[in-house]
Design a protein around this motif. Structure first.
Motif, PDB file in Angstrom:
ATOM      1  N   ASP A  67      -4.066   4.612   5.409  1.00  0.00           N
ATOM      2  CA  ASP A  67      -4.325   3.414   6.212  1.00  0.00           C
ATOM      3  C   ASP A  67      -5.114   2.337   5.462  1.00  0.00           C
ATOM      4  O   ASP A  67      -5.251   1.220   5.955  1.00  0.00           O
ATOM      5  CB  ASP A  67      -5.010   3.771   7.530  1.00  0.00           C
ATOM      6  N   ARG A  68      -5.606   2.644   4.267  1.00  0.00           N
ATOM      7  CA  ARG A  68      -6.287   1.632   3.443  1.00  0.00           C
ATOM      8  C   ARG A  68      -5.305   0.787   2.636  1.00  0.00           C
ATOM      9  O   ARG A  68      -5.658  -0.258   2.129  1.00  0.00           O
ATOM     10  CB  ARG A  68      -7.282   2.294   2.478  1.00  0.00           C
ATOM     11  N   VAL A  69      -4.054   1.254   2.490  1.00  0.00           N
ATOM     12  CA  VAL A  69      -3.054   0.532   1.701  1.00  0.00           C
ATOM     13  C   VAL A  69      -2.432  -0.554   2.575  1.00  0.00           C
ATOM     14  O   VAL A  69      -1.859  -0.275   3.624  1.00  0.00           O
ATOM     15  CB  VAL A  69      -1.965   1.489   1.177  1.00  0.00           C
ATOM     16  N   VAL A  70      -2.558  -1.823   2.125  1.00  0.00           N
ATOM     17  CA  VAL A  70      -2.004  -2.942   2.903  1.00  0.00           C
ATOM     18  C   VAL A  70      -0.737  -3.513   2.272  1.00  0.00           C
ATOM     19  O   VAL A  70       0.024  -4.205   2.940  1.00  0.00           O
ATOM     20  CB  VAL A  70      -3.050  -4.062   3.120  1.00  0.00           C
ATOM     21  N   ALA A  71      -0.493  -3.228   0.967  1.00  0.00           N
ATOM     22  CA  ALA A  71       0.715  -3.715   0.303  1.00  0.00           C
ATOM     23  C   ALA A  71       0.990  -2.884  -0.951  1.00  0.00           C
ATOM     24  O   ALA A  71       0.071  -2.327  -1.550  1.00  0.00           O
ATOM     25  CB  ALA A  71       0.571  -5.185  -0.081  1.00  0.00           C
ATOM     26  N   VAL A  72       2.273  -2.818  -1.322  1.00  0.00           N
ATOM     27  CA  VAL A  72       2.693  -2.162  -2.563  1.00  0.00           C
ATOM     28  C   VAL A  72       3.555  -3.160  -3.326  1.00  0.00           C
ATOM     29  O   VAL A  72       4.577  -3.616  -2.825  1.00  0.00           O
ATOM     30  CB  VAL A  72       3.501  -0.865  -2.298  1.00  0.00           C
ATOM     31  N   HIS A  73       3.118  -3.518  -4.534  1.00  0.00           N
ATOM     32  CA  HIS A  73       3.867  -4.442  -5.396  1.00  0.00           C
ATOM     33  C   HIS A  73       4.386  -3.651  -6.591  1.00  0.00           C
ATOM     34  O   HIS A  73       3.628  -2.946  -7.248  1.00  0.00           O
ATOM     35  CB  HIS A  73       2.967  -5.582  -5.884  1.00  0.00           C
ATOM     36  N   LEU A  74       5.668  -3.766  -6.867  1.00  0.00           N
ATOM     37  CA  LEU A  74       6.295  -3.026  -7.955  1.00  0.00           C
ATOM     38  C   LEU A  74       6.750  -3.986  -9.046  1.00  0.00           C
ATOM     39  O   LEU A  74       7.462  -4.951  -8.785  1.00  0.00           O
ATOM     40  CB  LEU A  74       7.497  -2.235  -7.429  1.00  0.00           C
ATOM     41  N   LYS A  75       6.310  -3.725 -10.270  1.00  0.00           N
ATOM     42  CA  LYS A  75       6.745  -4.494 -11.438  1.00  0.00           C
ATOM     43  C   LYS A  75       7.095  -3.481 -12.521  1.00  0.00           C
ATOM     44  O   LYS A  75       6.210  -2.838 -13.092  1.00  0.00           O
ATOM     45  CB  LYS A  75       5.643  -5.441 -11.912  1.00  0.00           C
ATOM     46  N   LEU A  83      -5.364  -2.454  -1.534  1.00  0.00           N
ATOM     47  CA  LEU A  83      -6.110  -1.747  -0.496  1.00  0.00           C
ATOM     48  C   LEU A  83      -6.899  -2.749   0.334  1.00  0.00           C
ATOM     49  O   LEU A  83      -6.994  -3.925  -0.027  1.00  0.00           O
ATOM     50  CB  LEU A  83      -7.056  -0.725  -1.133  1.00  0.00           C
ATOM     51  N   ASP A  84      -7.494  -2.281   1.419  1.00  0.00           N
ATOM     52  CA  ASP A  84      -8.321  -3.169   2.210  1.00  0.00           C
ATOM     53  C   ASP A  84      -9.498  -3.697   1.389  1.00  0.00           C
ATOM     54  O   ASP A  84      -9.976  -4.800   1.614  1.00  0.00           O
ATOM     55  CB  ASP A  84      -8.812  -2.486   3.492  1.00  0.00           C
TER      56      ASP A  84
END
Length: 135
Positions: A67-75, A83-84
């Motif tokens: 629940d601390r993860v707000v987004a996942v960016h993949l490069k 995270l928050d």
């Protein structure tokens, strides 16, 4: 190996003997380094728990609640988890290289090796976020 001693029939100079010894040490060092990196990759893993995931690397472990993860960016193969408070970068622990082709080593899930990309997809699903791919 004696670098200074030179027999009568030996045509090698001190510099050539030193170069041979340095080459042998360098080759030994590369092999030792490769063994060390292989052991570290084998001792590293991502572990999914019920409410959090663990990043185990060497003797260190970092626990992050989903629940601390707000987004996942993949490069490429690197995933940046926003995270928050702060960010965490996930990347493959090792690659298989054949010529110019570099493929991330898979991930073991329930005793079966699966592609690295599946780890990121499952993590995003557990965190209830979409993976945002960057150029």
């Amino acid at each position: 190996m004696n670098l200074l001693k030179q027999s009568v029939g030996d045509s090698k100079t001190f510099g050539e003997n030193l170069k041979t010894a340095a080459g042998a040490l360098f080759d030994f060092g590369k092999g030792t380094y490769a063994d060390m990196m292989h052991r570290q990759a084998e001792d590293s893993e991502y572990v999914f728990q019920e409410t959090q995931f663990d990043i185990v690397s060497g003797g260190n472990m970092k626990t992050i609640p989903y629940d601390r993860v707000v987004a996942v960016h993949l490069k490429g193969d690197r995933a940046t988890l926003t995270l928050d408070k702060g960010t965490v970068i996930l990347k493959p622990f090792a690659y298989i290289v054949a010529g110019r082709i570099k493929v991330p080593v898979g991930w073991v899930r329930n005793g079966i090796e699966v592609p690295y990309e599946l780890l990121l997809l499952e993590l995003a699903a557990r965190c209830s976020v979409d993976i945002q791919e960057e150029g």
